[in-house]
Scaffold this motif. Structure first.
Motif, PDB file in Angstrom:
ATOM      1  N   UNK A  83      -3.654  11.450   0.705  1.00 22.96           N
ATOM      2  CA  UNK A  83      -4.557  11.964   1.761  1.00 22.96           C
ATOM      3  C   UNK A  83      -3.911  13.549   2.177  1.00 22.96           C
ATOM      4  N   UNK A  84      -4.507  14.415   2.624  1.00 22.82           N
ATOM      5  CA  UNK A  84      -4.523  15.661   2.765  1.00 22.82           C
ATOM      6  C   UNK A  84      -3.315  15.886   3.719  1.00 22.82           C
ATOM      7  N   UNK A  85      -3.096  15.224   4.797  1.00 28.14           N
ATOM      8  CA  UNK A  85      -2.009  15.553   5.869  1.00 28.14           C
ATOM      9  C   UNK A  85      -1.786  14.290   6.668  1.00 28.14           C
ATOM     10  N   UNK A  86      -0.507  14.127   7.042  1.00 32.60           N
ATOM     11  CA  UNK A  86      -0.079  13.030   7.650  1.00 32.60           C
ATOM     12  C   UNK A  86      -0.616  13.409   9.293  1.00 32.60           C
ATOM     13  N   UNK A  87      -0.501  14.680   9.733  1.00 29.07           N
ATOM     14  CA  UNK A  87      -0.747  14.999  10.978  1.00 29.07           C
ATOM     15  C   UNK A  87      -2.415  14.473  11.207  1.00 29.07           C
ATOM     16  N   UNK A  88      -3.211  14.665  10.021  1.00 23.86           N
ATOM     17  CA  UNK A  88      -4.746  14.493  10.306  1.00 23.86           C
ATOM     18  C   UNK A  88      -4.850  13.180  10.371  1.00 23.86           C
ATOM     19  N   UNK A 139       0.920  -1.319   0.014  1.00 23.19           N
ATOM     20  CA  UNK A 139       0.041  -0.081   0.069  1.00 23.19           C
ATOM     21  C   UNK A 139       0.909   1.257  -0.126  1.00 23.19           C
ATOM     22  N   UNK A 140       0.589   2.053  -0.935  1.00 23.59           N
ATOM     23  CA  UNK A 140       1.261   3.371  -0.980  1.00 23.59           C
ATOM     24  C   UNK A 140       0.502   4.506  -0.462  1.00 23.59           C
ATOM     25  N   UNK A 141       0.721   5.360   0.541  1.00 21.34           N
ATOM     26  CA  UNK A 141      -0.029   6.427   0.864  1.00 21.34           C
ATOM     27  C   UNK A 141       0.982   7.825   0.505  1.00 21.34           C
ATOM     28  N   UNK A 142       0.217   8.657  -0.384  1.00 22.50           N
ATOM     29  CA  UNK A 142       0.737  10.020  -0.442  1.00 22.50           C
ATOM     30  C   UNK A 142       0.295  11.086   0.355  1.00 22.50           C
ATOM     31  N   UNK A 143       0.910  12.077   1.154  1.00 22.28           N
ATOM     32  CA  UNK A 143       0.377  13.116   1.895  1.00 22.28           C
ATOM     33  C   UNK A 143       0.518  14.511   1.104  1.00 22.28           C
ATOM     34  N   UNK A 144      -0.365  15.242   0.951  1.00 21.53           N
ATOM     35  CA  UNK A 144      -0.254  16.520   0.234  1.00 21.53           C
ATOM     36  C   UNK A 144       0.634  17.487   0.624  1.00 21.53           C
ATOM     37  N   UNK A 145       0.582  17.542   2.096  1.00 21.77           N
ATOM     38  CA  UNK A 145       1.225  18.448   2.769  1.00 21.77           C
ATOM     39  C   UNK A 145       2.859  18.223   3.061  1.00 21.77           C
ATOM     40  N   UNK A 146       3.250  16.942   2.647  1.00 18.78           N
ATOM     41  CA  UNK A 146       4.776  16.322   2.904  1.00 18.78           C
ATOM     42  C   UNK A 146       5.069  15.908   1.431  1.00 18.78           C
ATOM     43  N   UNK A 147       6.190  16.745   1.059  1.00 19.61           N
ATOM     44  CA  UNK A 147       6.702  16.540  -0.201  1.00 19.61           C
ATOM     45  C   UNK A 147       7.528  15.146  -0.403  1.00 19.61           C
ATOM     46  N   UNK A 148       8.202  14.834   0.767  1.00 19.32           N
ATOM     47  CA  UNK A 148       8.870  13.632   0.702  1.00 19.32           C
ATOM     48  C   UNK A 148       8.177  12.230   0.481  1.00 19.32           C
ATOM     49  N   UNK A 149       6.851  12.311   0.729  1.00 16.84           N
ATOM     50  CA  UNK A 149       6.029  11.214   0.446  1.00 16.84           C
ATOM     51  C   UNK A 149       5.534  11.174  -0.889  1.00 16.84           C
TER      52      UNK A 149
END
Length: 213
Positions: free
Chosen positions: A118-123, A23-33
């Motif tokens: 996903x929008x944010x890793x923190x959320x 599974x791959x999860x990309x976070x919009x607010x974290x460019x490293x992902x």
């Protein structure tokens, strides 16, 4: 004459494919992902060629979408998300890795990997923490409800034997004392002072036991 050992014929689509992660999860607010790496493993004694397919190829860039893996080796496949927009939040995309022998075209095995933006890793972490708290509260509530019947059984009040002994002691104290001539109660029911003292002592113990429960 010694004949070379023939490799058993592989059935199309039945070969297990080993990929990590699944599974791959990309976070919009974290460019490293925005850049993820898939690792394809080849534990077999023959070389494999692979091909990466995607349900939405316009959203991703796959570096080396096709290639080969040597026997008992692995290869990294880089996947970049190039369309990070809010309209794609929560949408599940799929990558399919197909493997085959280098000398054949038919796919011996395939593996699907899901990808989500996903929008944010923190959320996400906050939601997971809230979920864990809710699960903990649910388990605690269930545990308390399960224990309540036992608590009622333990603290349900004095037993019938205790109540019976208390009634007997009260009745003994109400009986006349030896030497009381004017009583209408038969003589064999007259109790001595010592007997009444014992009854009073037992009644006191019973009273304390009832108050503690």
């Amino acid at each position: 004459m010694h004949q070379p050992k023939r490799q058993p014929e592989l059935v199309e689509g039945n070969l297990p494919v080993f990929v990590f992660p699944t599974e791959l999860i990309f976070y919009a607010d974290d460019q490293s992902t925005h850049k993820q790496v898939l690792t394809l493993y080849n534990p077999y004694e023959f070389a494999l060629k692979f091909k990466v397919l995607c349900t939405t190829p316009n959203k991703y860039v796959v570096v080396d979408a096709a290639g080969a893996v040597k026997p008992q080796c692995c290869v990294d496949i880089v996947i970049r998300h190039r369309d990070v927009r809010s309209c794609h939040y929560g949408v599940i995309d799929k990558f399919r890795l197909q493997v085959s022998e280098q000398s054949q075209r038919k796919a011996l095995g395939r593996k699907e990997v899901v990808a989500t933006l996903l929008p944010s890793a923190k959320e996400q972490q906050k939601e997971e923490e809230e979920k864990r708290i809710k699960e903990h509260l649910t388990e605690s509530l269930f545990f308390e409800q399960s224990c309540q019947p036992e608590n009622r059984t333990v603290s349900s009040g004095p037993s019938l034997l205790t109540v019976f002994l208390g009634v007997v002691c009260i009745a003994a104290l109400m009986l006349p004392t030896l030497g009381d001539v004017e009583s209408l109660v038969p003589l064999y029911l007259h109790l001595s002072v010592n007997q009444k003292l014992v009854a009073a002592y037992i009644l006191g113990l019973i009273t304390m036991a009832i108050l503690r429960t």
